[in-house]
Each structure stands twice: as C-alpha cells, then as structure tokens.
Write an enzyme that holds these catalytic residues in place. Structure first.
Site, PDB file in Angstrom:
ATOM      1  N   ASP A 248       0.835  -1.201   0.000  1.00 33.00           N
ATOM      2  CA  ASP A 248       0.000   0.000   0.000  1.00 33.00           C
ATOM      3  C   ASP A 248       0.870   1.250   0.000  1.00 33.00           C
ATOM      4  O   ASP A 248       0.476   2.300  -0.526  1.00 33.00           O
ATOM      5  CB  ASP A 248      -0.915   0.015   1.231  1.00 33.00           C
ATOM      6  CG  ASP A 248      -1.954  -1.090   1.192  1.00 33.00           C
ATOM      7  OD1 ASP A 248      -2.136  -1.694   0.127  1.00 33.00           O
ATOM      8  OD2 ASP A 248      -2.565  -1.356   2.241  1.00 33.00           O
ATOM      9  N   GLU A 374       6.283  -4.891  -8.162  1.00 27.82           N
ATOM     10  CA  GLU A 374       5.350  -4.538  -7.080  1.00 27.82           C
ATOM     11  C   GLU A 374       3.924  -4.980  -7.408  1.00 27.82           C
ATOM     12  O   GLU A 374       2.957  -4.345  -7.001  1.00 27.82           O
ATOM     13  CB  GLU A 374       5.387  -3.028  -6.805  1.00 27.82           C
ATOM     14  CG  GLU A 374       6.694  -2.530  -6.252  1.00 27.82           C
ATOM     15  CD  GLU A 374       7.002  -3.138  -4.901  1.00 27.82           C
ATOM     16  OE1 GLU A 374       7.887  -4.013  -4.844  1.00 27.82           O
ATOM     17  OE2 GLU A 374       6.359  -2.763  -3.922  1.00 27.82           O
ATOM     18  N   GLY A 375       3.809  -6.101  -8.139  1.00 28.20           N
ATOM     19  CA  GLY A 375       2.500  -6.614  -8.514  1.00 28.20           C
ATOM     20  C   GLY A 375       2.158  -6.203  -9.936  1.00 28.20           C
ATOM     21  O   GLY A 375       2.043  -5.007 -10.219  1.00 28.20           O
ATOM     22  N   THR A 376       2.004  -7.176 -10.821  1.00 26.01           N
ATOM     23  CA  THR A 376       1.735  -6.870 -12.224  1.00 26.01           C
ATOM     24  C   THR A 376       0.394  -6.156 -12.379  1.00 26.01           C
ATOM     25  O   THR A 376      -0.434  -6.134 -11.462  1.00 26.01           O
ATOM     26  CB  THR A 376       1.684  -8.164 -13.056  1.00 26.01           C
ATOM     27  OG1 THR A 376       0.569  -8.947 -12.596  1.00 26.01           O
ATOM     28  CG2 THR A 376       2.971  -8.961 -12.922  1.00 26.01           C
TER      29      THR A 376
END
Length: 397
Positions: A248, A374-376
């Site tokens: 986040d 950081e996350g696709t």
C-alpha cells in the site's frame, strides 16, 4: 471546491529535486544504460555533498487549528519520485538513500528498529522462483534457534531490486509453512551477514542503472530483534498483512516512477514535434485536431489522470487511511499508461525515435517494468475487483 494544489513546501521540494534530476540524473542516463551494473558514483557524491541520509516515508500529516493540512509527506514523496524518474528511473532506483525495503521498515518496524535500520539503503526480497507474484506461496523459512536466540533463514529470492548495491535486505519468510499466509514475516538482513550471498545479477531490458539480483540464504543467522513486527502467528492475516501494508505504501511510488518516465518521453516528443511546426491548441474541438495533435493531448490527459489518482492514494496515507484499493488503481493506471505513452512517442518520432541517438527508445524500455514489479497490472486488477466486490482471495483468483 476540490483543491489540487500542492502545499508550498512540497512545491519547493519538487523544484529542488527537479534540479537534481536535470543536473545529475539526465546527463549520465545513457552512460549507465550502456554500463549495466556499474555503481552510479555521482549519486554517492551527491549524498556525501548534501549530507543526505534517507528519503523517509511520512507517517501522516497533522492538521492545524483550522483543520487544514500542514504537511503532506507521502504526497511529497511521490511528487519527488516522479521528478527523479523524469531524470532517469533506473538511476532513481539506485539512489542510495531509499530502497523498496525502506517502505517495509516504515510500515511495520518498531521505533527502535527504525532507528537501527531506517537510514540504511534497503532492498526488499519477496519474489521466489516458485512463487512469482503470489506472495502467499513463499517457501523461504525462518526458524528460531532457542539456544542463541537467533533466526536462521534458508531459501532463494530472485528479482531483488538493488539487491547488490544496497546495505540491507528485507527478506520475507515463513515461520511455519503449515500455518499458511499468517506465518509469513519480514526480517532485516544486513549486508555482510554470513549466509547471505548474491548469486546472480540480471541483464535487463530497461532500468539498467539499477541492479536486480538473485540472493541465496543458507543458514543465515540474524539477531532475534531483526524481525519486523510480531513473531506471533495468531491472526489469520497478520503475517501477510505486513506485506500488504508495505505494498500500500510502495505502489504509489512505483506509479510515480511510471508517470515520471512517461512524462520525460512525452515532453521530449512534444518539443521535437513543435520544432517541426506542430502546434497543440487546447481550445479547439477534438474533431478539428489532426491525428498527432489528438494523440498527444490524449496522452497528456491520461498521465494527468494517473497523477491525480496517485496523489489521491498518497494523500490517504498522509491522512492515515487505508488505501489498498486506491494504491492498486493508481499503480495499474500509471503502469499501463506509461507503457502506451512511451511506445506511442517512439512511433511519433519515427526512425530517430527508435535509434539510440535519442533517449526515447530507452524510456520505452524503462517504462515496462512499472507495469510489472510490485504486482503486475493483472494482479492489481484482481486486488481492485476483490476490494470493490467484497470478494475474498479464494472467491476471485
């Protein structure tokens, strides 16, 4: 009325960082693209000359007596990251004052741990050969030795940004595989600790000024107090909740990188087109614009949308509000927009856009990673859908 103005202190900081991006980052951008894995010495000179220790993530903003915000540390951070990424996103990632691991420390470390590790340039190691983007599938283990009161780490991590040049690494490991996601914790491993080895440096498409390492942990012993957060495995989501809190905080930063590199490409392309006689009248109806004019304006609008979404996500951190949904929306939008904008700019610039004479082709290569790490983008879509629909991880995969 909605106010999109930055606070005066944030704007002043942005101008200072812009000067750094222009004067230090951009002039050596091509050199470190050509010399992958070299230490960016100019950054260390800047740190020493300016006495920089770290760019801290803000913990929130306190309002004044009238309820107005007096500071916006997280908004300021993403604004500054956009400017530095405009200079060079790879060099920004190599800046030895703040790595992705510092966000994990800011998010879940105790006051004592922040004092010990907060000033260290810290990488973050989550991804594993068999886990990919699925953080819940982590297999690296952490076992407590009751005789020495040390954690013993074993496992392999890949695609660790700044894993070679950083001073420490935040390693995600499980205390008990049978306990699932709740047993996943983070540990700070300082460089030079016996048992941690960099085994490989990736040769990459873009962000070549930033090293990306593979790391092996073999009976790596660290002090008990190096665990971030509680070692208890009580609450079902407690362990991975720490990782999610980290994301986040870091996803608005990645979105800022995407916007910065795309803005560099767009501004350069506009300058070249204007030199060729193109104009960009903003007070003319869309149907009266030619293809180039309309395309450029659509790209500008897309980046502005991405920036405002990102400021929204960062602003919620300043207000100490949960921003999982907004951080994923910002990251998904910015990563996708940057990829499309930089590709289109190369296309509009013609053969020279594809050549190494200009940086346009480099910006196109650099931007792609912002849609991946950081996350696709696909992972972000899942996070967004689960948040909006109220679905659990098991209900929507």
């Amino acid at each position: 009325m909605i106010d999109f103005e930055l606070l005066p202190a944030t704007e002043q900081g942005r101008q200072m960082v812009r000067a750094l991006a222009e004067g230090v980052f951009r002039p050596v951008s091509r050199y470190y693209d050509d010399h992958e894995h070299d230490k960016v010495q100019q950054l260390y000179d800047v740190v020493e000359r300016m006495g920089l220790k770290t760019f801290k993530q803000g913990s929130g903003s306190k309002p004044d007596a009238d309820g107005k915000r007096t500071s916006e540390p997280n908004v300021s951070l993403v604004v500054n990251m956009e400017e530095l990424s405009w200079g060079d996103v790879g060099i920004m990632l190599a800046f030895p004052v703040r790595g992705l691991g510092n966000s994990a420390i800011d998010a879940v470390a105790t006051k004592e741990q922040k004092a010990r590790f907060g000033a260290k340039f810290t990488a973050m190691a989550i991804t594993e050969p068999g886990a990919g983007s699925d953080t819940a599938a982590i297999t690296t283990t952490a076992k407590l030795d009751p005789e020495t009161n040390e954690w013993i780490l074993n496992g392999e991590k890949i695609f660790v940004t700044s894993g070679f040049h950083s001073e420490a690494v935040v390693v995600w490991a499980t205390l008990n595989k049978s306990k699932g996601r709740a047993a996943i914790k983070s540990f700070v491993v300082e460089k030079g600790t016996p048992g941690i080895t960099v085994t490989k440096l990736e040769h990459k498409l873009g962000i070549r000024a930033s090293d990306t390492a593979s790391i092996v942990l073999e009976d790596c012993r660290i002090p008990y107090d190096n665990i971030l957060g509680s070692p208890e495995v009580a609450e079902r989501r407690e362990g991975l909740g720490g990782a999610m809190a980290t994301f986040d905080a870091t996803r608005p930063g990645v979105a800022a990188m995407a916007i910065g590199v795309a803005r560099a490409s767009l501004e350069f392309t506009k300058e070249k087109l204007e030199a060729e006689g193109y104009s960009f009248p903003y007070d003319v109806s869309l149907h009266k614009l030619n293809y180039v004019q309309k395309t450029m304006m659509e790209m500008e609008a897309n980046l502005e949308v991405a920036r405002l979404l990102n400021w929204r996500a960062a602003s919620m951190l300043d207000d100490k509000l949960r921003n999982s949904l907004e951080a994923s929306i910002a990251k998904a939008k910015a990563g996708r927009a940057a990829t499309l904008v930089t590709q289109k700019c190369v296309e509009l610039l013609g053969p020279l856009g594809y050549s190494r004479e200009w940086l346009a082709e480099k910006w196109m290569r650099d931007s792609k990673i912002t849609d991946i790490f950081e996350g696709t983008g696909q992972i972000q879509m899942l996070v967004i859908a689960r948040n909006i629909l109220g679905f659990s991880r098991d209900m929507l995969k």
